[in-house]
Design an enzyme around this catalytic site. Structure first.
Site, PDB file in Angstrom:
ATOM      1  N   GLY A 160     -35.118 -47.905  55.070  1.00 11.83           N
ATOM      2  CA  GLY A 160     -34.266 -49.046  55.457  1.00 11.83           C
ATOM      3  C   GLY A 160     -33.120 -49.370  54.530  1.00 11.83           C
ATOM      4  O   GLY A 160     -32.159 -50.003  54.933  1.00 11.83           O
ATOM      5  N   CYS A 196     -37.667 -43.536  65.088  1.00 10.61           N
ATOM      6  CA  CYS A 196     -37.279 -44.396  63.973  1.00 10.61           C
ATOM      7  C   CYS A 196     -35.885 -44.939  64.288  1.00 10.61           C
ATOM      8  O   CYS A 196     -34.941 -44.154  64.446  1.00 10.61           O
ATOM      9  CB  CYS A 196     -37.263 -43.541  62.699  1.00 10.61           C
ATOM     10  SG  CYS A 196     -36.628 -44.381  61.251  1.00 10.61           S
ATOM     11  N   THR A 238     -33.961 -46.652  62.374  1.00  3.84           N
ATOM     12  CA  THR A 238     -33.069 -46.481  61.224  1.00  3.84           C
ATOM     13  C   THR A 238     -32.472 -45.074  61.221  1.00  3.84           C
ATOM     14  O   THR A 238     -31.263 -44.892  61.094  1.00  3.84           O
ATOM     15  CB  THR A 238     -33.876 -46.726  59.926  1.00  3.84           C
ATOM     16  OG1 THR A 238     -34.540 -47.983  60.040  1.00  3.84           O
ATOM     17  CG2 THR A 238     -32.987 -46.714  58.705  1.00  3.84           C
ATOM     18  N   CYS A 257     -37.617 -51.906  64.813  1.00  4.14           N
ATOM     19  CA  CYS A 257     -38.165 -50.951  63.853  1.00  4.14           C
ATOM     20  C   CYS A 257     -39.547 -50.569  64.363  1.00  4.14           C
ATOM     21  O   CYS A 257     -40.335 -51.455  64.725  1.00  4.14           O
ATOM     22  CB  CYS A 257     -38.267 -51.585  62.465  1.00  4.14           C
ATOM     23  SG  CYS A 257     -39.224 -50.613  61.272  1.00  4.14           S
TER      24      CYS A 257
HETATM   25  N1  DGL Z   1     -39.819 -47.015  61.399  1.00  2.60           N
HETATM   26  C1  DGL Z   1     -38.464 -47.034  61.049  1.00  2.60           C
HETATM   27  C2  DGL Z   1     -37.536 -47.718  62.005  1.00  2.60           C
HETATM   28  O1  DGL Z   1     -37.816 -47.760  63.178  1.00  2.60           O
HETATM   29  C3  DGL Z   1     -38.065 -47.015  59.610  1.00  2.60           C
HETATM   30  C4  DGL Z   1     -38.640 -47.981  58.668  1.00  2.60           C
HETATM   31  C5  DGL Z   1     -38.261 -47.656  57.256  1.00  2.60           C
HETATM   32  O2  DGL Z   1     -38.584 -46.549  56.817  1.00  2.60           O
HETATM   33  O3  DGL Z   1     -37.630 -48.513  56.611  1.00  2.60           O
HETATM   34  O4  DGL Z   1     -36.492 -48.184  61.624  1.00  2.60           O
END
Ligand code: DGL
Length: 273
Positions: A55, A85, A87, A187
């Site tokens: 993030g 993900c 991000t 997220c």
């Molecule tokens: N699970 C991820 C997302 O959907 C990333 C979370 C992370 O690693 O900060 O953004």
């Protein structure tokens, strides 16, 4: 006599291979939806939990890590990959699509379904996603809806530690208080606590797992919305202490293998598998 036509055998994917990637455990929420809709597929899950969270990383660094995963998927000859993900999708989905010859699907925060039924929506996301042009372009498509975007700098890491090391997580310390009539989970880590977040705000919560799984079916040409089985038992999607991933054809890849083994094999799975 009516002539019946069947798809040519080479166009039918009997057992598609699919790579699913996340910085860690968050993408398991998406994997579970994909396994539900594509029980015949073989899945490779790459959780880069040796390097999570993403993030607050720079886009180039995220792209470097995602590229490693895509190469691992290519070596396994996947038919498609899902960047589970938000991000990493915001950072490099287009780049990966240009580089790899299999379809690469990204996550899209479930803003559209939320905007259909809500007028004042809270979007929870990592700092990277919260600042991304991609998210803001998406929000701009719904001018009748008011959005408040909250960047949560520590929640994904806390969720990761909870599942990987059993560390205590006080979820509510991470959630901003806000009046809203809907919450978008931007997220995939947050989706693992969907029910708790819904209870905290007392409003409907939206995440992109199911939508992504449907898109995957379309991309692979297997199943349509009519054929998809509805999510069973949607309120109890997540449980502890079962060991079912391997039985469902899911192979785990990635750098944090030791942690992965604990998190994926002994600690979590989804009840409606
Ligand atoms: N699970 C991820 C997302 O959907 C990333 C979370 C992370 O690693 O900060 O953004």
């Amino acid at each position: 006599m009516q002539k019946l036509s069947f798809p040519a055998p080479e166009n039918v994917l009997l057992q598609p291979k699919v790579g699913v990637f996340d910085s860690g455990v968050g993408g398991l929420s998406v994997l579970a939806a994909c396994v539900r809709l594509l029980p015949q597929a073989r899945f490779f899950y790459y959780g880069d939990n040796a390097h999570a969270p993403y993030g607050e990383m720079r886009a180039e660094e995220i792209a470097r890590r995602v590229r490693r995963a895509m190469r691992a998927f290519r070596a396994r000859r996947v038919n498609a990959a899902v960047i589970a993900c938000n991000t990493a999708t915001a950072a490099c989905a287009e780049e990966m699509r240009a580089e790899f010859c299999f379809p690469v699907l990204g996550m899209e925060p479930a803003v559209a379904p939320a905007a259909r039924v809500c007028r004042n929506v809270l979007v929870l996301a990592t700092p990277f996603t919260a600042q991304s042009a991609r998210l803001h372009a998406l929000l701009a498509r719904f001018p009748d809806c008011r959005f408040t975007v909250a960047a949560l700098p520590r929640l994904a890491a806390a969720v990761e530690r909870y599942f990987a090391c059993g560390k205590r997580l006080t979820l509510f310390d991470h959630l901003p208080r806000a009046a809203c009539d809907g919450v978008v989970l931007g997220c995939t880590h947050y989706a693992l606590f969907r029910d708790e977040i819904a209870a905290f705000y007392g409003v409907p919560v939206f995440d992109g797992a199911e939508g992504t799984a449907r898109r995957l079916c379309r991309v692979l040409g297997v199943g349509t919305d009519d054929h998809l089985r509805p999510t069973q038992n949607p309120n109890k999607r997540f449980t502890k202490s079962c060991n079912k991933w391997g039985e469902k054809g899911v192979v785990f890849l990635g750098n944090g293998k030791k942690v992965n083994k604990y998190a994926y094999n002994s600690n979590i799975c989804f009840t409606n598998f």
